[in-house]
Design a protein around this motif. Structure first.
Motif, PDB file in Angstrom:
ATOM      1  N   PHE A 121       0.809  -1.563  -0.076  1.00 12.28           N
ATOM      2  CA  PHE A 121      -0.180  -0.015  -0.315  1.00 12.28           C
ATOM      3  C   PHE A 121       0.998   1.247   0.027  1.00 12.28           C
ATOM      4  CE2 PHE A 121      -2.086   3.477   2.500  1.00 12.28           C
ATOM      5  CZ  PHE A 121      -3.400   3.627   1.580  1.00 12.28           C
ATOM      6  N   VAL A 122       1.979   1.387   0.752  1.00  7.20           N
ATOM      7  CA  VAL A 122       3.372   2.379   0.583  1.00  7.20           C
ATOM      8  C   VAL A 122       3.936   2.215   0.119  1.00  7.20           C
ATOM      9  CG1 VAL A 122       4.905   3.553   1.979  1.00  7.20           C
ATOM     10  CG2 VAL A 122       3.104   2.679   3.598  1.00  7.20           C
ATOM     11  N   HIS A 123       3.868   1.658  -1.270  1.00  3.85           N
ATOM     12  CA  HIS A 123       5.042   1.023  -2.364  1.00  3.85           C
ATOM     13  C   HIS A 123       3.890   2.316  -3.275  1.00  3.85           C
ATOM     14  CE1 HIS A 123       7.116   0.966  -5.516  1.00  3.85           C
ATOM     15  NE2 HIS A 123       6.307  -0.287  -5.872  1.00  3.85           N
ATOM     16  N   GLY A 124       2.190   1.820  -3.560  1.00  2.00           N
ATOM     17  CA  GLY A 124       1.744   2.066  -4.455  1.00  2.00           C
ATOM     18  C   GLY A 124       1.069   3.936  -4.250  1.00  2.00           C
ATOM     19  N   MET A 125       1.395   3.263  -2.834  1.00  2.00           N
ATOM     20  CA  MET A 125       1.086   4.912  -2.539  1.00  2.00           C
ATOM     21  C   MET A 125       2.257   5.771  -3.141  1.00  2.00           C
ATOM     22  SD  MET A 125      -1.622   6.231  -0.839  1.00  2.00           S
ATOM     23  CE  MET A 125      -2.110   7.365  -0.483  1.00  2.00           C
ATOM     24  N   SER A 126       3.084   6.360  -2.083  1.00  2.84           N
ATOM     25  CA  SER A 126       4.622   6.096  -2.956  1.00  2.84           C
ATOM     26  C   SER A 126       4.453   6.810  -4.529  1.00  2.84           C
ATOM     27  CB  SER A 126       5.418   5.748  -2.451  1.00  2.84           C
ATOM     28  OG  SER A 126       5.825   5.530  -0.985  1.00  2.84           O
ATOM     29  N   GLY A 127       3.880   6.301  -5.430  1.00  2.00           N
ATOM     30  CA  GLY A 127       4.463   6.391  -7.039  1.00  2.00           C
ATOM     31  C   GLY A 127       3.041   7.254  -7.118  1.00  2.00           C
ATOM     32  N   MET A 128       2.257   6.867  -6.319  1.00  2.00           N
ATOM     33  CA  MET A 128       0.749   8.707  -6.405  1.00  2.00           C
ATOM     34  C   MET A 128       0.856   9.454  -6.144  1.00  2.00           C
ATOM     35  SD  MET A 128      -2.893   6.735  -5.437  1.00  2.00           S
ATOM     36  CE  MET A 128      -3.101   5.752  -5.817  1.00  2.00           C
ATOM     37  N   LEU A 129       2.033   9.628  -4.597  1.00  2.00           N
ATOM     38  CA  LEU A 129       2.513  10.768  -4.778  1.00  2.00           C
ATOM     39  C   LEU A 129       2.688  11.498  -5.370  1.00  2.00           C
ATOM     40  CD1 LEU A 129       3.225  10.159  -1.063  1.00  2.00           C
ATOM     41  CD2 LEU A 129       1.422  11.324  -1.310  1.00  2.00           C
ATOM     42  N   GLU A 130       3.893  10.585  -5.845  1.00  2.00           N
ATOM     43  CA  GLU A 130       5.036  10.921  -7.341  1.00  2.00           C
ATOM     44  C   GLU A 130       4.617  11.848  -8.559  1.00  2.00           C
ATOM     45  OE1 GLU A 130       8.117   9.482  -9.624  1.00  2.00           O
ATOM     46  OE2 GLU A 130       8.499   8.545  -8.406  1.00  2.00           O
ATOM     47  N   ARG A 131       3.877  10.913  -9.426  1.00  2.00           N
ATOM     48  CA  ARG A 131       2.354  10.933 -10.407  1.00  2.00           C
ATOM     49  C   ARG A 131       1.971  11.685 -10.216  1.00  2.00           C
ATOM     50  NH1 ARG A 131       4.209   5.920 -11.170  1.00  2.00           N
ATOM     51  NH2 ARG A 131       1.634   4.983  -9.948  1.00  2.00           N
ATOM     52  N   SER A 132       0.535  12.026  -9.432  1.00  2.00           N
ATOM     53  CA  SER A 132      -0.669  12.132  -9.154  1.00  2.00           C
ATOM     54  C   SER A 132      -0.447  13.678  -8.676  1.00  2.00           C
ATOM     55  CB  SER A 132      -1.314  11.315  -7.904  1.00  2.00           C
ATOM     56  OG  SER A 132      -1.520  10.155  -8.850  1.00  2.00           O
ATOM     57  N   GLY A 133       0.600  14.628  -7.698  1.00  2.00           N
ATOM     58  CA  GLY A 133       1.389  15.142  -7.286  1.00  2.00           C
ATOM     59  C   GLY A 133       0.086  15.659  -5.656  1.00  2.00           C
ATOM     60  N   LEU A 134      -0.323  14.589  -5.018  1.00  2.00           N
ATOM     61  CA  LEU A 134      -1.019  14.663  -4.481  1.00  2.00           C
ATOM     62  C   LEU A 134      -0.063  15.621  -2.606  1.00  2.00           C
ATOM     63  CD1 LEU A 134      -2.018  11.047  -3.874  1.00  2.00           C
ATOM     64  CD2 LEU A 134      -3.199  13.228  -4.835  1.00  2.00           C
ATOM     65  N   ASP A 135      -1.113  16.898  -2.487  1.00  2.00           N
ATOM     66  CA  ASP A 135      -0.478  17.628  -0.939  1.00  2.00           C
ATOM     67  C   ASP A 135      -0.849  16.640  -0.176  1.00  2.00           C
ATOM     68  OD1 ASP A 135       0.847  18.968  -2.906  1.00  2.00           O
ATOM     69  OD2 ASP A 135      -1.231  20.119  -4.115  1.00  2.00           O
ATOM     70  N   TRP A 136      -1.770  16.685  -0.213  1.00  2.00           N
ATOM     71  CA  TRP A 136      -2.800  16.202   1.562  1.00  2.00           C
ATOM     72  C   TRP A 136      -3.151  14.787   1.201  1.00  2.00           C
ATOM     73  CZ3 TRP A 136      -1.410  20.568   5.873  1.00  2.00           C
ATOM     74  CH2 TRP A 136      -1.247  21.465   5.686  1.00  2.00           C
ATOM     75  N   ILE A 137      -3.064  14.686   2.415  1.00  2.00           N
ATOM     76  CA  ILE A 137      -4.208  12.986   2.979  1.00  2.00           C
ATOM     77  C   ILE A 137      -4.916  13.257   3.759  1.00  2.00           C
ATOM     78  CG2 ILE A 137      -4.023  10.506   3.166  1.00  2.00           C
ATOM     79  CD1 ILE A 137      -1.192  10.805   2.094  1.00  2.00           C
ATOM     80  N   LEU A 138      -6.280  13.284   3.239  1.00  2.00           N
ATOM     81  CA  LEU A 138      -7.364  13.336   4.425  1.00  2.00           C
ATOM     82  C   LEU A 138      -8.009  12.131   4.824  1.00  2.00           C
ATOM     83  CD1 LEU A 138      -7.399  16.073   3.275  1.00  2.00           C
ATOM     84  CD2 LEU A 138      -9.667  15.934   3.797  1.00  2.00           C
ATOM     85  N   THR A 139      -7.577  10.811   5.666  1.00  2.00           N
ATOM     86  CA  THR A 139      -8.325   9.700   5.800  1.00  2.00           C
ATOM     87  C   THR A 139      -8.330   9.232   7.369  1.00  2.00           C
ATOM     88  OG1 THR A 139      -7.056   7.599   5.874  1.00  2.00           O
ATOM     89  CG2 THR A 139      -5.455   9.672   6.761  1.00  2.00           C
ATOM     90  N   GLU A 140      -8.489   8.140   8.012  1.00  2.00           N
ATOM     91  CA  GLU A 140      -8.782   8.067   9.696  1.00  2.00           C
ATOM     92  C   GLU A 140      -7.391   7.695  10.226  1.00  2.00           C
ATOM     93  OE1 GLU A 140     -11.908   4.367   9.325  1.00  2.00           O
ATOM     94  OE2 GLU A 140     -12.629   5.729   7.048  1.00  2.00           O
ATOM     95  N   LYS A 141      -8.227   7.844  11.059  1.00  2.00           N
ATOM     96  CA  LYS A 141      -6.666   8.382  12.757  1.00  2.00           C
ATOM     97  C   LYS A 141      -6.524   6.469  12.603  1.00  2.00           C
ATOM     98  CE  LYS A 141      -5.216  10.186  16.362  1.00  2.00           C
ATOM     99  NZ  LYS A 141      -4.746  11.645  15.440  1.00  2.00           N
TER     100      LYS A 141
END
Lengths: 576, 79
Positions: free
Chosen positions: A109-129
């Motif tokens: 999941f973290v690997h996928g998110m890292s790729g997504m952060l890089e490509r999608s340019g996410l600035d903020w993550i709004l999620t659950e505790k």
């Protein structure tokens, strides 16, 4: 009550549509948040916008700027909706991502998110505790530009119900025009390889106007939805579209639906829903998996369009659904279809309201040779189902590999032109360049045109479409390559049509030096477990001896060639 | 505790020859037991024990122990 003609939006921003509904019809229902274990929570346009504005204040206080991309990773929760609206209200860009399935390994999941952060340019993550321990390393690594992680479901008191005029939310919107980005969505796929597309306010508003005309949307309509909102079909068709027009939608929990599919039919009955979108597998799933005694009191006569999209439409699945539910009031004319993709915002083609999708029985052998010939009554045939005609603002053509347009009844790549076509993949100019030719989007889908109707029959590449989800075979192969006993690099994953479930099943062939049955059984189990780590259920595992898999010209095992060899029965010669 | 009978039904439904199923095992930990196959497993258990699950009974289940307890309860009620 309105008419079809009145169902047009002329606002500059999508937010203005919501605001107008809240001002003019504050008591009208906006979203019915369904919970099969309790009473639904009912948002009106007034209450939804009120809460949205107060959340918007909290977002501004947290430091979110206009144009920031905000990933929303939340499970089915009634505060998801006002949070989504709040992000848009301050000119930031919402992007709904899937909450990680428990099967998915946290590292993956973290690997996928890292790729997504890089490509999608996410600035903020709004999620659950609950997700904080998994997601925190993403900010600690210091290798991405993430500005912060917020937990909006933890906000209470003034953060959710405070004075919404305390900060200049409206001033933020004054700086926006309809070319401003409105949302980010990902082309459906496994986490590592998703491509991000940004849609402007204009693209969304043009699209909802064009699509509402195609389906004859009126103020009498009511949408019911079990699809996750990270899927473009769930997000655009079942969330953005009804909100833009001020009509209600009933939002079910996808996990509750898949555990107890009858809740969809009871929601339709109770709320008198008129519209729903589903991938093909769901027609079979609903027809096969609900016992009669769970259907007491079900009445499906309110449904005017049940729209099949996101995977190849199968005539047998429609028949199965219709035969099962006709006695509960379901009308054949409601069997609608649509061809859609995130790159075109959503819909490209659609069947008209009031008539079921056109079917065409064709010769299977000719189809395999990319020709469309009517079935002759002898030899195998296939029932192809039309996805309808282009909606207003869209054009479709079929081309060969060289880009030459093909005549009717010839199979080729589906090319799309649309008023609401994406400008490009975020941070990926190379993929963007390859995705278009002379203003036409190259879909990668195979199809043909017959009497103006668009028939989509599969994929040109090796992407597996399982239950409406695109699975990239390389993700599965990478996961299996590291399993002890599998020869690294000698693995192919492929999809095989499964009539019983109405979708493609994920199959895998791997070379192994193992010889004993005991070793092979243990290896098959290990391969399936490796698939689970990337949230893929591998249904069939074929183990073959070293050098059994045929290589393509690139030197890698060919998926299509080896799939054909296995399905032809050649597996019996040396494999298991 | 999960019975041998229940274990056999689950493994057969998932086409697994062997897997270590315990009370605390959750569906997502078992190969093939994904969300779509959940109803296949439940249907196999219904057939084996000749009983019917209701939606409100299966939605709160969190592991195999819960599922076994539900089956035991329904079997006792039926007697």
């Amino acid at each position: 009550m309105g008419t079809r003609k009145e169902c047009t939006v002329r606002d500059k921003l999508v937010y203005h549509c919501w605001q107008n509904h809240a001002i003019r019809y504050p008591g009208n229902e906006a979203i019915v948040h369904w919970d099969a274990l309790g009473e639904p929570f009912r948002w009106t346009y007034g209450s939804l916008l009120d809460v949205s504005d107060t959340i918007a204040c909290s977002l501004i206080r947290s430091g979110i700027e206009t144009g920031d991309v905000c990933a929303l990773i939340l499970r089915h929760n009634k505060f998801f909706y006002p949070t989504y609206l709040a992000i848009a209200a301050i000119g930031a860009i919402p992007a709904v991502l899937a909450y990680p399935n428990a099967r998915l390994h946290p590292d993956k999941f973290v690997h996928g998110m890292s790729g997504m952060l890089e490509r999608s340019g996410l600035d903020w993550i709004l999620t659950e505790k609950d997700l904080a321990p998994v997601i925190d390393p993403l900010t600690a690594a210091g290798q991405n530009r993430i500005k912060g992680i917020l937990f909006p479901l933890e906000w209470t008191g003034s953060a959710r119900t405070g004075n919404r005029n305390s900060l200049p939310i409206g001033k933020r919107r004054d700086t926006l025009d309809n070319a401003s980005p409105f949302l980010l969505q990902h082309s459906s796929g496994t986490t590592g390889l998703q491509k991000a597309v940004v849609m402007s306010n204009k693209a969304i508003l043009d699209h909802v106007n064009n699509y509402s005309a195609a389906i004859g949307l009126s103020q009498h309509d009511k949408v019911v939805n079990w699809l996750p909102l990270y899927h473009d079909m769930g997000l655009i068709a079942a969330f953005i579209l009804p909100l833009a027009f001020g009509i209600p939608s009933i939002q079910l929990d996808p996990f509750q639906w898949v555990t107890a599919p009858s809740i969809l039919l009871h929601a339709v009955t109770r709320e008198k829903a008129t519209l729903a979108w589903m991938p093909n597998f769901a027609y079979v799933f609903l027809a096969d998996r609900i016992p009669d005694d769970e259907l007491d009191g079900v009445d499906l006569s309110s449904i005017r369009m049940l729209i099949n999209s996101s995977e190849v439409v199968r005539g047998e699945s429609h028949e199965k659904f219709f035969n099962r539910f006709v006695k509960y009031g379901f009308r054949r004319s409601a069997l609608s279809t649509c061809y859609a993709m995130a790159e075109a915002t959503f819909a490209v083609t659609q069947t008209p309201p009031g008539s079921d999708a056109v079917s065409l029985a064709v010769d299977s052998q000719a189809l395999a040779k990319r020709k469309v010939l009517p079935a002759r009554g002898v030899g195998p045939s296939k029932l192809c189902v039309s996805s309808g005609k282009p909606i207003p603002g869209c054009s479709v053509k079929i081309s060969d590999k060289d880009g030459t347009e093909m005549p009717d009844d010839r199979i080729g790549t589906v090319l799309i032109r649309s008023d609401s076509l994406f400008d490009g993949y975020m941070n990926d100019p190379e993929k963007t360049r390859l995705s278009k030719r002379d203003g036409w989007y190259i879909s990668g889908d195979l199809g043909f045109i017959h009497d103006g109707e668009c028939f989509v029959i599969g994929r040109e590449d090796d992407v597996i479409i399982n239950a409406g989800r695109n699975i990239f075979p390389e993700d599965v192969e990478d996961a299996v390559n590291t399993v002890p006993g599998v020869i690294p690099g000698r693995v192919v994953a492929f999809g095989v049509e499964d009539a019983a479930t109405g979708t493609e099943k994920v199959c895998l062939a791997a070379e192994t030096p193992y010889l004993t049955e005991k070793e092979k059984e243990a290896l098959k189990l290990a391969v399936k477990i490796a698939g689970m780590a990337v949230d893929v259920t591998i249904q069939e595992v074929y183990l073959v001896p070293p050098r059994w898999l045929i290589k393509s010209s690139s030197g890698k095992p060919s998926r299509k060639t080896n799939m054909a060899r296995i399905l032809s029965g050649d597996i019996t010669r040396g494999g298991t | 505790m999960i019975s041998e009978r229940m274990k056999k039904v689950i493994l057969r439904a998932l086409r697994l020859k062997e897997f270590d199923l315990r009370d605390e095992t959750r569906a997502y930990e078992v190969p093939g037991w994904d969300s779509l196959n959940h109803v296949v497993v439940l249907a196999a258990i219904e057939k084996e024990y000749n009983l019917r699950f209701r939606s409100h009974e299966v939605l709160p289940l969190s592991n195999i122990g819960d599922l076994q307890a539900l089956v035991d309860r329904k079997m006792a009620d039926a007697r």
